[in-house]
Design an enzyme around this catalytic site. Structure first.
Site, PDB file in Angstrom:
ATOM      1  N   ASP A 185      72.015  70.096  19.500  1.00  0.00           N
ATOM      2  CA  ASP A 185      73.461  70.177  20.425  1.00  0.00           C
ATOM      3  C   ASP A 185      74.015  68.778  19.882  1.00  0.00           C
ATOM      4  O   ASP A 185      73.565  67.939  19.561  1.00  0.00           O
ATOM      5  CB  ASP A 185      72.971  70.312  21.753  1.00  0.00           C
ATOM      6  N   GLU A 250      69.872  67.757  24.396  1.00  0.00           N
ATOM      7  CA  GLU A 250      69.417  66.548  24.656  1.00  0.00           C
ATOM      8  C   GLU A 250      70.732  65.741  24.966  1.00  0.00           C
ATOM      9  O   GLU A 250      70.507  64.757  25.959  1.00  0.00           O
ATOM     10  CB  GLU A 250      69.107  65.940  22.947  1.00  0.00           C
TER      11      GLU A 250
HETATM   12  C1  LIG Z   1      69.956  58.355  20.868  1.00  0.00           C
HETATM   13  C2  LIG Z   1      70.302  59.752  20.960  1.00  0.00           C
HETATM   14  N1  LIG Z   1      70.741  59.828  19.623  1.00  0.00           N
HETATM   15  C3  LIG Z   1      71.574  59.895  22.024  1.00  0.00           C
HETATM   16  O1  LIG Z   1      72.478  59.698  21.832  1.00  0.00           O
HETATM   17  N2  LIG Z   1      71.150  60.231  23.026  1.00  0.00           N
HETATM   18  C4  LIG Z   1      71.982  60.301  24.270  1.00  0.00           C
HETATM   19  C5  LIG Z   1      71.169  61.004  25.330  1.00  0.00           C
HETATM   20  C6  LIG Z   1      71.756  61.178  26.827  1.00  0.00           C
HETATM   21  C7  LIG Z   1      71.442  60.023  27.574  1.00  0.00           C
HETATM   22  N3  LIG Z   1      72.214  60.328  28.833  1.00  0.00           N
HETATM   23  C8  LIG Z   1      72.712  61.521  28.307  1.00  0.00           C
HETATM   24  N4  LIG Z   1      72.554  61.816  27.182  1.00  0.00           N
HETATM   25  C9  LIG Z   1      72.546  58.862  24.717  1.00  0.00           C
HETATM   26  O2  LIG Z   1      71.920  58.137  24.553  1.00  0.00           O
HETATM   27  O3  LIG Z   1      73.755  59.213  25.370  1.00  0.00           O
END
Ligand SMILES: C[C@H](N)C(=O)N[C@@H](Cc1c[nH]cn1)C(=O)O
Length: 570
Positions: A185, A250
């Site tokens: 996603d 994710e």
């Molecule tokens: C590190 C990863 N690629 C990423 O971008 N994760 C998101 C996941 C997330 C956290 N809160 C909502 N979505 C992020 O770190 O923003």
């Protein structure tokens, strides 16, 4: 080694001469690197061919007659059975020869607007998961699309979550089993946000492949798939069993995945020895291994006032405006110098140790380059250690947006009746999302109460993802360093990640198994931002890194080396 010596005398450093297998190119001199095991029919060693530097594991017996259980003849030692040969050069060549296909595969995936935060895009997300499953099926994997139920939306409606793809390649109980986790996603993206190219049409400009999700996390997932595919296409045995767990939520906190992992702890995950995640990026041009991620507590703060939007000329000055209340409350979260103002929030933060300070001091990090990359003239801190510590090691507050606020071009003179702010707190060991939630809600309600506003404030935490930290002394990291050395001929940076991989802690807690994060994204890939990209170099060399890593993991000592019916199995 002389003919009279016995196999049990063989030790590390000895040179073996193989006079057999001339046609396969396996004849020649080998130096023993490691003794892997010994049993009734001989000894198994890992050794390096002196002329090509190729590393192989071989079974040594006195001669073929001995192997056949015939009377033993005086002889020199022979390498009889190649138990497992790692032919990196052939695999890397295969990757180079197939790079255009890999880029086409990425183009197909980037073309799908698999935005998990937009309910209108849910059909695209379902299609994306089907595409992942189909690709793994075509490679001969055992694939399942696991239904993880529904998501409840803020308005009370429910929506089907995208299925989770699981796949398995190899079931050899004598090999390690790794589980590669990734997601397909993406964050939202629109051309009008300021992209130079269509975010859903992968565009190659000077060796950089631009497109939403290119680096986060579609190319790394594909690189893992292609790594496994290369072994299979060349008819080479996979050195470890490989499982895949690919999800589609994710970016919105991995809804439903915790429960799925818990439900399959004793089935799909029962034989997983290690989890590998490649959902992060390097810090510089130097490859990196990641040993920590921050967690994230994501909040909605809604202020509701009049029953409908109002004309600011007609009603302005008579009503207490929800937006004014909201901005006032938000302004109490963090000071201009970056100090979080929520009482108690930093109490649980593990103090930075001298060792960490030293590690950060030794990491190459060019502050000017960093400033240029993001286009700012000044940062919150001016020295490297403070910057790295506040990127990885301390909590922070970010305010993301206000729903219900007027944000279109033009000059609408409105008083919005209801506005919802979205902000998040990245948290670090040993903070706990449940505690953060209480601290934030209590604090904002008390700040709001002091305003004596007739409006209503409602604060909810919609994501509570924990931070994750690994032990860098674990053999997984040693294996990672060896793989980086092989592919890039340098040592990796040992880094942490400021972002969050919500599922990392669950994997660790539920399976009890170690995790390594092995990024292939570049430091300037622009994740979540306009013009996200991955370089062709990182994508292709990253695929080789994963190939090399699977081999390195297979070399991690299993606790027992078994003899089965006279045949040594590694
Ligand atoms: C590190 C990863 N690629 C990423 O971008 N994760 C998101 C996941 C997330 C956290 N809160 C909502 N979505 C992020 O770190 O923003």
């Amino acid at each position: 080694m002389g003919a009279s010596e016995s196999i049990s005398d063989i030790k590390k450093g000895d040179i073996l001469i193989n006079e057999n297998e001339i046609h396969s190119g396996k004849s020649g001199k080998y130096q023993i690197k490691t003794i892997l095991g010994q049993g009734g029919f001989g000894k198994v060693v890992k050794c390096m061919k002196l002329d090509t530097k190729e590393e192989i594991a071989v079974k040594i017996v006195k001669n073929r007659d001995d192997w056949m259980n015939l009377p033993v003849l005086p002889c020199i030692l022979l390498l009889v059975t190649t138990v497992h040969a790692f032919q990196y050069t052939e695999l890397a060549q295969y990757v180079d020869n197939h790079q255009e296909e890999y880029i086409e595969a990425l183009r197909d995936w980037v073309a799908v607007e698999s935005d998990s935060s937009n309910v209108l895009k849910r059909p695209d997300l379902h299609r994306m998961m089907e595409m992942v499953a189909q690709k793994l099926r075509l490679m001969g994997g055992t694939v399942e699309l696991v239904d993880i139920g529904n998501q409840e939306l803020p308005d009370g409606q429910t929506l089907a979550l995208p299925k989770v793809v699981t796949a398995q390649f190899g079931t050899d109980s004598n090999k390690h089993t790794v589980c590669v986790y990734g997601h397909v996603d993406v964050q939202p993206a629109k051309l009008e946000d300021g992209w130079a190219t269509d975010p859903y049409n992968l565009t190659d400009i000077n060796g950089n492949l631009y497109g939403r999700g290119a680096s986060d996390n579609k190319a790394p997932v594909l690189a893992w798939i292609h790594a496994v595919e290369a072994y299979r296409a060349l008819n080479m045995e996979l050195p470890v069993n490989v499982k895949f767990l690919i999800e589609g939520m994710e970016e919105t906190g991995s809804n439903g995945l915790d429960a799925m992992i818990l439900a399959q702890r004793d089935t799909f995950f029962s034989d997983v020895d290690y989890t590998i995640i490649s959902d992060c990026g390097w810090l510089s041009r130097r490859p990196a291994l990641t040993y920590g991620t921050r967690g994230n507590c994501y909040f909605f703060a809604e202020v509701e006032g009049p029953k409908q939007d109002l004309h600011s000329g007609v009603y302005g000055g008579t009503v207490i405006e929800p937006m004014t209340d909201l901005i006032g409350v938000l302004d109490t979260l963090i000071s201009p110098s970056g100090k979080i103002l929520i009482p108690g929030i930093r109490d649980a933060v593990a103090p930075l140790t001298d060792e960490e300070w030293k590690m950060y001091q030794d990491i190459q990090f060019d502050i000017d380059n960093y400033k240029n990359k993001i286009g700012v003239s000044q940062l919150m801190y001016s020295n490297k250690v403070d910057l790295l510590a506040h990127m990885w090691r301390y909590p922070t507050v970010s305010i993301h947006g206000i729903e219900g606020a007027f944000s279109d071009p033009g000059t609408k003179t409105v008083i919005p009746a209801k506005v919802t702010a979205k902000f998040s707190i990245r948290q670090v060991p040993n903070m706990d999302p449940a505690m953060v939630k209480k601290q934030v809600i209590d604090y904002l309600q008390s700040v709001f109460a002091k305003r004596k506003s007739p409006n209503k404030l409602k604060v909810t935490m919609v994501i509570g993802a924990k931070p994750w930290l690994a032990n860098t002394q674990h053999p997984l990291y040693e294996a990672g360093k060896a793989a980086v050395k092989r592919v890039f001929d340098m040592d990796p940076d040992m880094i942490r990640e400021g972002g969050t991989i919500p599922i990392a802690r669950t994997f660790q807690d539920v399976t009890g198994k170690s995790i390594i994060m092995m990024p292939i994204g570049g430091f300037d890939d622009g994740l979540h931002s306009q013009n996200e990209k991955i370089s062709r170099y990182n994508y292709i060399e990253g695929t080789k890194l994963f190939i090399a890593y699977l081999n390195e993991v297979s070399q991690i000592n299993k606790s027992t080396v078994k003899w089965l019916g006279g045949t040594l199995v590694l």
